[in-house]
Write a protein that holds these residues in place. Structure first.
Motif, PDB file in Angstrom:
ATOM      1  N   CYS A 131       0.829  -1.217   0.000  1.00 51.80           N
ATOM      2  CA  CYS A 131       0.000   0.000   0.000  1.00 51.80           C
ATOM      3  C   CYS A 131       0.857   1.259   0.000  1.00 51.80           C
ATOM      4  CB  CYS A 131      -0.951   0.002   1.189  1.00 51.80           C
ATOM      5  SG  CYS A 131      -2.275  -1.190   1.045  1.00 51.80           S
ATOM      6  N   PHE A 132       1.926   1.257   0.763  1.00 54.98           N
ATOM      7  CA  PHE A 132       2.818   2.410   0.792  1.00 54.98           C
ATOM      8  C   PHE A 132       3.482   2.600  -0.569  1.00 54.98           C
ATOM      9  CE2 PHE A 132       6.622   4.825   2.017  1.00 54.98           C
ATOM     10  CZ  PHE A 132       6.022   5.841   2.728  1.00 54.98           C
ATOM     11  N   GLY A 133       3.852   1.493  -1.222  1.00 53.51           N
ATOM     12  CA  GLY A 133       4.434   1.565  -2.564  1.00 53.51           C
ATOM     13  C   GLY A 133       3.458   2.128  -3.581  1.00 53.51           C
ATOM     14  N   ILE A 134       2.187   1.722  -3.499  1.00 51.64           N
ATOM     15  CA  ILE A 134       1.164   2.277  -4.388  1.00 51.64           C
ATOM     16  C   ILE A 134       1.020   3.772  -4.134  1.00 51.64           C
ATOM     17  CG2 ILE A 134      -1.302   2.264  -4.927  1.00 51.64           C
ATOM     18  CD1 ILE A 134      -1.255  -0.779  -4.354  1.00 51.64           C
ATOM     19  N   SER A 135       1.048   4.157  -2.872  1.00 52.18           N
ATOM     20  CA  SER A 135       0.957   5.574  -2.516  1.00 52.18           C
ATOM     21  C   SER A 135       2.125   6.358  -3.109  1.00 52.18           C
ATOM     22  CB  SER A 135       0.943   5.717  -1.003  1.00 52.18           C
ATOM     23  OG  SER A 135       1.050   7.052  -0.617  1.00 52.18           O
ATOM     24  N   VAL A 136       3.320   5.852  -2.946  1.00 48.06           N
ATOM     25  CA  VAL A 136       4.501   6.520  -3.487  1.00 48.06           C
ATOM     26  C   VAL A 136       4.422   6.586  -5.015  1.00 48.06           C
ATOM     27  CG1 VAL A 136       7.009   6.297  -3.780  1.00 48.06           C
ATOM     28  CG2 VAL A 136       5.982   5.985  -1.530  1.00 48.06           C
ATOM     29  N   ALA A 137       3.932   5.517  -5.647  1.00 45.18           N
ATOM     30  CA  ALA A 137       3.784   5.517  -7.104  1.00 45.18           C
ATOM     31  C   ALA A 137       2.798   6.591  -7.555  1.00 45.18           C
ATOM     32  CB  ALA A 137       3.337   4.137  -7.585  1.00 45.18           C
ATOM     33  N   CYS A 138       1.693   6.736  -6.852  1.00 43.50           N
ATOM     34  CA  CYS A 138       0.714   7.782  -7.201  1.00 43.50           C
ATOM     35  C   CYS A 138       1.327   9.173  -7.058  1.00 43.50           C
ATOM     36  CB  CYS A 138      -0.527   7.668  -6.327  1.00 43.50           C
ATOM     37  SG  CYS A 138      -1.585   6.261  -6.693  1.00 43.50           S
ATOM     38  N   PHE A 139       2.055   9.399  -5.966  1.00 44.06           N
ATOM     39  CA  PHE A 139       2.691  10.696  -5.771  1.00 44.06           C
ATOM     40  C   PHE A 139       3.785  10.932  -6.814  1.00 44.06           C
ATOM     41  CE2 PHE A 139       1.392  10.165  -1.124  1.00 44.06           C
ATOM     42  CZ  PHE A 139       0.254  10.920  -1.298  1.00 44.06           C
ATOM     43  N   ALA A 140       4.521   9.887  -7.179  1.00 46.54           N
ATOM     44  CA  ALA A 140       5.564  10.021  -8.201  1.00 46.54           C
ATOM     45  C   ALA A 140       4.950  10.360  -9.561  1.00 46.54           C
ATOM     46  CB  ALA A 140       6.390   8.735  -8.295  1.00 46.54           C
ATOM     47  N   ILE A 141       3.836   9.726  -9.881  1.00 49.58           N
ATOM     48  CA  ILE A 141       3.149  10.047 -11.137  1.00 49.58           C
ATOM     49  C   ILE A 141       2.749  11.514 -11.146  1.00 49.58           C
ATOM     50  CG2 ILE A 141       0.998   9.671 -12.425  1.00 49.58           C
ATOM     51  CD1 ILE A 141       1.245   6.686 -11.640  1.00 49.58           C
ATOM     52  N   CYS A 142       2.199  11.981 -10.041  1.00 46.50           N
ATOM     53  CA  CYS A 142       1.804  13.393  -9.951  1.00 46.50           C
ATOM     54  C   CYS A 142       3.011  14.314 -10.070  1.00 46.50           C
ATOM     55  CB  CYS A 142       1.069  13.660  -8.648  1.00 46.50           C
ATOM     56  SG  CYS A 142      -0.587  12.974  -8.612  1.00 46.50           S
ATOM     57  N   PHE A 143       4.112  13.934  -9.476  1.00 43.62           N
ATOM     58  CA  PHE A 143       5.305  14.777  -9.509  1.00 43.62           C
ATOM     59  C   PHE A 143       5.928  14.815 -10.905  1.00 43.62           C
ATOM     60  CE2 PHE A 143       9.950  15.211  -9.002  1.00 43.62           C
ATOM     61  CZ  PHE A 143       9.987  16.477  -8.456  1.00 43.62           C
TER      62      PHE A 143
END
Length: 184
Positions: A56-68
């Motif tokens: 779940c934390f990895g999915i969260s980081v992936a979503c934030f990375a996509i946004c960034f």
């Protein structure tokens, strides 16, 4: 090959890590106390909780990375940006809920000193999704995303071990670096 033999190397790896609180509960240090996990509704093992937390934390980081990384492209479509950002925030909260256990996590979120933060963060996520998907008012979407970002930083500083001390250290280091550039 049985499933226990496949997971054995991972269990050995986690057993060697310091600070994982091995034969018992998982604890997450906050600024004022140590919060331990409860077994939760699904009775997940400590290993299962760690694996689900990292997923779940990895999915969260992936979503934030996509946004960034796609910010220039996504800034043209604020609704898409806000949906991905909100999903990142939701998975961020879910990861810690899994790690600590739902009961302890909720108790910790709704303590008197954190109730304002909790209401602010949850309402900013909700409002961001409502403004992006239902009402479709771009200015409100941007404001809600900004509030959500501030609340997420607040969460990180208050929940991660040494979060406040790390922020103070980073701020003092940055300040001394800027003063050095100005004085030279």
């Amino acid at each position: 090959m049985s499933s226990t033999s496949k997971t054995e190397p991972f269990k050995k790896f986690f057993n060697k890590l310091p600070g994982i609180n091995l034969p018992g509960e998982i604890s997450l240090e906050t600024n004022d106390q140590i919060v331990t996990s409860d077994p939760g509704i699904f009775q997940l093992s400590r290993y299962d909780r760690l694996v689900l937390f990292f997923i779940c934390f990895g999915i969260s980081v992936a979503c934030f990375a996509i946004c960034f990384f796609l910010f220039p492209l996504l800034s043209l479509k604020p609704a898409k940006f806000s949906i991905i950002w909100s999903l990142g925030s939701i998975f961020f909260l879910i990861s810690f809920c899994i790690l600590q256990g739902s009961k302890k996590f909720m108790e910790n979120l709704f303590k008197a000193d954190r109730i304002f933060f909790t209401l602010c963060y949850l309402s900013s996520i909700t409002l961001t999704l409502i403004f992006a998907l239902v009402i479709k008012i771009t200015l409100f979407v941007i404001i809600a995303c900004f509030v959500q970002f501030i609340a997420m930083i607040w969460f990180s500083v208050s929940y991660f071990p040494l979060g406040l001390n790390g922020l103070r250290f980073t701020t003092s280091l940055a300040t001394s670096q800027v003063e050095g550039w100005i004085n030279s």
